[in-house]
Scaffold this motif. Sequence first.
Motif: not given
Length: 189
Positions: A12-22, A38-40, A62-65, A96-105
């Motif tokens: 969870k810590a790794l996936l949360d860090a990955a999401w935050e970085e993304l 970021r995950a230390g 997937v984790h965040t969704l 959430f929807i807007t940022i996710m769409s922009m960040r994942l283009a």
Amino acid sequence: MPERRRGAALEKALLDAAWEELMDTGYARFTMDAVVKRAGTSPPVLYRRWSNRDELVRAAIVHTLKESRLDVPDTGSLREDILTLMREINSTRVQFITIMSMRLADYHQETGNSPVDLRDPLATGRAEALDALFGRAVDRGEIKPELLTERVKSLPFDLLRHEILTTFAPVPDDTLEEIVDGVFLPLVR
């Protein structure tokens, strides 16, 4: 010395860090090294679970969704259940929807995956939750089960997402009602 994370807590810590970085940097500048920092943790800890950034990005999404999945209402009416869920998405998920769409283009462009590929309803638990909602409506005799294709079940939410992504703002309530009453319900009755 901080307590060592293991198992589900570490993942969870790794996936949360990955999401935050993304979300902070976008896919183009997303790196495994940045997630490690970021995950230390250390690179082997991350690479044991995900061998490349695409796998990690997909897992983080997937984790965040899954973690942000809303409770499915049970109002006693399909119309009210769908409207209640759409209103909750509309009031809490526009950013959430807007940022996710922009960040994942960049992710979509580079990998060839579409946004639909990332919203796997089985992986996120969305399919099970919506099946329960529609199952109750079938049991109440509100809708015909043979009309419930996967496309029809997702239609009100797809239209809501479309409205959000074309305006980057919450959708007016009369538009939500028009989607449900004028488009969705006629298809299932």
